[in-house]
Design an enzyme around this catalytic site. Structure first.
Site, PDB file in Angstrom:
ATOM      1  N   ASP A  86      -1.117  86.345  60.441  1.00  0.00           N
ATOM      2  CA  ASP A  86      -2.133  85.657  59.633  1.00  0.00           C
ATOM      3  C   ASP A  86      -1.475  85.027  58.404  1.00  0.00           C
ATOM      4  O   ASP A  86      -0.981  85.740  57.530  1.00  0.00           O
ATOM      5  CB  ASP A  86      -3.192  86.686  59.194  1.00  0.00           C
TER       6      ASP A  86
ATOM      7  N   HIS B 106      -4.470  95.652  62.813  1.00  0.00           N
ATOM      8  CA  HIS B 106      -3.527  95.124  61.819  1.00  0.00           C
ATOM      9  C   HIS B 106      -2.439  96.145  61.527  1.00  0.00           C
ATOM     10  O   HIS B 106      -2.743  97.324  61.388  1.00  0.00           O
ATOM     11  CB  HIS B 106      -4.216  94.921  60.465  1.00  0.00           C
TER      12      HIS B 106
ATOM     13  N   ARG C 178     -11.983  81.344  65.358  1.00  0.00           N
ATOM     14  CA  ARG C 178     -12.239  82.721  64.917  1.00  0.00           C
ATOM     15  C   ARG C 178     -13.180  82.751  63.710  1.00  0.00           C
ATOM     16  O   ARG C 178     -12.884  83.318  62.653  1.00  0.00           O
ATOM     17  CB  ARG C 178     -10.969  83.519  64.669  1.00  0.00           C
TER      18      ARG C 178
ATOM     19  N   HIS D 134     -13.849  86.830  63.827  1.00  0.00           N
ATOM     20  CA  HIS D 134     -13.338  87.593  62.686  1.00  0.00           C
ATOM     21  C   HIS D 134     -13.953  89.000  62.699  1.00  0.00           C
ATOM     22  O   HIS D 134     -15.178  89.134  62.801  1.00  0.00           O
ATOM     23  CB  HIS D 134     -13.771  86.850  61.419  1.00  0.00           C
TER      24      HIS D 134
ATOM     25  N   ARG E  79      -1.580  92.554  65.073  1.00  0.00           N
ATOM     26  CA  ARG E  79      -1.280  91.550  64.055  1.00  0.00           C
ATOM     27  C   ARG E  79      -0.289  92.136  63.056  1.00  0.00           C
ATOM     28  O   ARG E  79      -0.535  93.218  62.515  1.00  0.00           O
ATOM     29  CB  ARG E  79      -2.562  91.157  63.320  1.00  0.00           C
TER      30      ARG E  79
ATOM     31  N   ASN F 285     -17.764  89.630  51.238  1.00  0.00           N
ATOM     32  CA  ASN F 285     -16.862  90.398  50.387  1.00  0.00           C
ATOM     33  C   ASN F 285     -16.729  89.779  48.988  1.00  0.00           C
ATOM     34  O   ASN F 285     -16.355  88.621  48.844  1.00  0.00           O
ATOM     35  CB  ASN F 285     -15.484  90.422  51.080  1.00  0.00           C
TER      36      ASN F 285
ATOM     37  N   HIS G 167      -3.166  83.232  56.262  1.00  0.00           N
ATOM     38  CA  HIS G 167      -4.198  83.329  55.220  1.00  0.00           C
ATOM     39  C   HIS G 167      -4.293  82.052  54.384  1.00  0.00           C
ATOM     40  O   HIS G 167      -4.421  82.113  53.159  1.00  0.00           O
ATOM     41  CB  HIS G 167      -3.932  84.557  54.330  1.00  0.00           C
TER      42      HIS G 167
ATOM     43  N   GLU H  51     -10.679  91.010  66.877  1.00  0.00           N
ATOM     44  CA  GLU H  51     -10.147  91.771  65.735  1.00  0.00           C
ATOM     45  C   GLU H  51     -11.057  92.964  65.461  1.00  0.00           C
ATOM     46  O   GLU H  51     -12.277  92.853  65.561  1.00  0.00           O
ATOM     47  CB  GLU H  51     -10.109  90.844  64.504  1.00  0.00           C
TER      48      GLU H  51
ATOM     49  N   GLU I 189     -12.139  81.658  59.961  1.00  0.00           N
ATOM     50  CA  GLU I 189     -12.886  82.673  59.208  1.00  0.00           C
ATOM     51  C   GLU I 189     -13.479  82.129  57.915  1.00  0.00           C
ATOM     52  O   GLU I 189     -14.381  82.749  57.352  1.00  0.00           O
ATOM     53  CB  GLU I 189     -12.030  83.915  58.944  1.00  0.00           C
TER      54      GLU I 189
ATOM     55  N   ASP J 172     -14.386  94.244  56.003  1.00  0.00           N
ATOM     56  CA  ASP J 172     -15.362  93.821  54.996  1.00  0.00           C
ATOM     57  C   ASP J 172     -16.609  93.177  55.588  1.00  0.00           C
ATOM     58  O   ASP J 172     -17.402  92.596  54.848  1.00  0.00           O
ATOM     59  CB  ASP J 172     -14.714  92.924  53.932  1.00  0.00           C
TER      60      ASP J 172
ATOM     61  N   TYR K 125      -2.376  89.511  49.749  1.00  0.00           N
ATOM     62  CA  TYR K 125      -2.892  89.929  51.047  1.00  0.00           C
ATOM     63  C   TYR K 125      -1.882  89.797  52.181  1.00  0.00           C
ATOM     64  O   TYR K 125      -1.345  88.731  52.433  1.00  0.00           O
ATOM     65  CB  TYR K 125      -4.134  89.098  51.404  1.00  0.00           C
TER      66      TYR K 125
ATOM     67  N   TRP L  82      -5.340  82.717  47.976  1.00  0.00           N
ATOM     68  CA  TRP L  82      -5.103  84.136  48.265  1.00  0.00           C
ATOM     69  C   TRP L  82      -5.042  84.352  49.772  1.00  0.00           C
ATOM     70  O   TRP L  82      -4.366  85.161  50.290  1.00  0.00           O
ATOM     71  CB  TRP L  82      -6.229  84.997  47.659  1.00  0.00           C
TER      72      TRP L  82
ATOM     73  N   GLU M 252      -2.435  82.538  62.794  1.00  0.00           N
ATOM     74  CA  GLU M 252      -3.802  82.422  62.266  1.00  0.00           C
ATOM     75  C   GLU M 252      -3.850  81.698  60.929  1.00  0.00           C
ATOM     76  O   GLU M 252      -3.006  81.927  60.056  1.00  0.00           O
ATOM     77  CB  GLU M 252      -4.345  83.849  62.105  1.00  0.00           C
TER      78      GLU M 252
HETATM   79  C1  GCO Z   1      -8.578  88.774  58.667  1.00  0.00           C
HETATM   80  C2  GCO Z   1      -8.809  88.290  57.293  1.00  0.00           C
HETATM   81  C3  GCO Z   1      -9.518  89.159  56.341  1.00  0.00           C
HETATM   82  C4  GCO Z   1      -9.901  88.491  55.035  1.00  0.00           C
HETATM   83  C5  GCO Z   1     -11.081  89.167  54.457  1.00  0.00           C
HETATM   84  C6  GCO Z   1     -11.507  88.600  53.132  1.00  0.00           C
HETATM   85  O1  GCO Z   1      -7.967  88.037  59.391  1.00  0.00           O
HETATM   86  O2  GCO Z   1      -9.045  89.856  58.984  1.00  0.00           O
HETATM   87  O3  GCO Z   1      -7.999  87.299  56.871  1.00  0.00           O
HETATM   88  O4  GCO Z   1      -8.947  90.395  56.181  1.00  0.00           O
HETATM   89  O5  GCO Z   1      -8.855  88.514  54.135  1.00  0.00           O
HETATM   90  O6  GCO Z   1     -12.114  89.137  55.378  1.00  0.00           O
HETATM   91  O7  GCO Z   1     -12.625  89.276  52.672  1.00  0.00           O
HETATM   92 MG    MG Z   2      -7.466  86.178  58.611  1.00  0.00          MG
END
Ligand code: GCO
Ligand code: MG
Length: 411
Positions: free
Chosen positions: A219, A125, A292, A321, A150, A40, A221, A348, A271, A325, A162, A411, A245
């Site tokens: 998540d 999600h 993951r 994961h 999630r 991505n 992140h 997921e 991820e 994307d 995000y 992010w 996560e």
């Molecule tokens: C998830 C993720 C993604 C990422 C993305 C970035 O747990 O699915 O954190 O949504 O943000 O893959 O490109």
């Molecule tokens: Mg994630």
């Protein structure tokens, strides 16, 4: 003459979002494999790595020798690792497993040792602007059969960011500047204190209103420091998450000890890893409960099955994961692995944009909370190059987050 790779076709397309697909063609008429090399926001870097550096080394090779091709592409070329090269390698690896399955007349799960389960428990999600709206969205997901959800909630004062702007999906953000260039969207006002206050409230609300049956995930992140992550994991303990996560940045594996010592909330990570080496300390020290990794970003099925095998004796389960994307070949690989390995945890998933099946048909089928692998030989995914050409690449970047004082945050 024995079977050889005769062409490697790299297809960049945007049927709703950008994907990079790899088609490996062989000297046997009609025999080819399809893989996914989508990263991505960095799609063209991977496509160039494939076209300019990987493809010339593959032409003429025996497609049966997956492990040897993997080793040569990873170690044999000296410069190794990182998201771009490991995603390129993943696209090739998936296509080679697809070819092997087609030659054997077996679906991938069968080549990997055969079924250990019928189908893979899936999660979706949901997001929302406040806990009540998130609850409504969890109920909608439960209405579609999901047993695992999630949940993310908007953080008061934060814009976008995000999973906390009320949105639940990662979007590629685009902004075309007047000189024709493109800049990533800047999201702002992310502050850990506000986040740390709202997330426990969300899960208290969800457990009170929804009861104990629904499995819940969250998540982070990679946005917290060790002591913040420890606090969150501890405060979420009474709400019994299936896992928390990515609490920490991928660079700081040793910091997982701090979070682990503080709570019994199960942890998931991976991820942003690109190889089994990065997973090792978290697995061997039992610092996480779910690994993951992204099969498309760690060099494909060959690396994923090794990671799963490393995790098994340490009682770490997989949760590959599976966001929007990455493309259908990755989702297919995920579910074949899930159905073959003994230590699968949860998968997921996303529902793809409408035009995706036209370009790349064969994503795993979702039924009542579970994903089913294809019974076709190989991955079960195809690629229509003419359809792909109708949806040209659109420049896109992931957003950048800045704190209230203007400084960059993860992010
Ligand atoms: C998830 C993720 C993604 C990422 C993305 C970035 O747990 O699915 O954190 O949504 O943000 O893959 O490109
Ligand atoms: Mg994630």
């Amino acid at each position: 003459m024995s079977l050889r790779i005769s062409d490697v076709r790299v297809v960049v397309t945007c049927p709703g979002r950008n994907y990079v697909f790899v088609k490996i063609v062989t000297t046997e008429p009609g025999l080819y494999g399809v893989g996914d090399a989508t990263l991505n926001g960095r799609e063209l870097a991977v496509a160039t790595a494939l076209e300019e550096h990987v493809k010339p080394l593959l032409i003429g090779k025996d497609p049966d020798r997956i492990e040897d091709i993997w080793q040569e592409t990873f170690r044999g070329t000296y410069w190794r690792g990182g998201p771009v090269l490991m995603t390129a390698l993943a696209g090739v690896d998936m296509a080679l497993w697809d070819i092997k399955g087609k030659r054997a007349g077996m679906p991938l799960y069968s080549l990997l040792g055969g079924r250990t389960r019928q189908s893979a428990l899936a999660y979706t999600h949901v997001g929302g602007t406040d806990p009540e709206q998130v609850e409504d969205h969890v109920r909608e997901a439960m209405g579609k059969g999901f047993r695992v959800v999630r949940a993310q909630v908007a953080v008061p004062g934060a814009t976008g960011t995000y999973g906390v702007g009320g949105r639940s999906e990662a979007a590629s953000a685009r902004w075309e500047s007047p000189d024709g260039g493109a800049m990533p969207l800047v999201e702002g006002n992310w502050e850990p204190d506000a986040y740390l206050r709202v997330v426990p409230r969300l899960f208290e609300h969800l457990r009170t209103s929804l009861g104990d049956e629904i499995a819940l995930l969250h998540d982070v992140h990679e946005r917290l420091n060790p002591i913040q992550a420890a606090r969150l994991a501890k405060e979420l303990e009474p709400f019994h998450l299936m896992f928390l996560e990515d609490p920490l940045r991928p660079e700081h594996k040793e910091s997982f000890r701090v979070v682990r010592r503080a709570s019994t909330t199960p942890l998931a990570m991976g991820e942003l890893f690109h190889s089994k080496y990065e997973c090792l300390p978290l697995i061997t020290e039992q610092l996480i409960d779910y690994i993951r990794c992204d099969v498309a970003h760690i060099g494909g099925i060959t690396e994923a099955r090794k990671i799963a095998a490393l995790a098994e004796p340490f009682q770490v389960l997989t949760a590959w994961h599976g966001p929007g994307d990455v493309g259908p070949p990755t989702h297919a690989a995920n579910v074949h692995l899930d159905c073959a390995i003994p230590n699968f945890g949860v998968q997921e998933m996303v529902f793809f944009p409408e035009a995706v099946p036209e370009v790349c048909p064969g994503a795993p089928e979702y039924r009542d909370g579970y994903l089913w692998p294809s019974e076709k030989p190989g991955l079960g995914v195809d690629l229509d190059e003419e359809a792909a050409a109708k949806y040209p690449y659109r420049r896109g970047y992931l957003p950048v987050v800045r704190r209230a004082d203007g400084s960059v945050h993860d992010w």
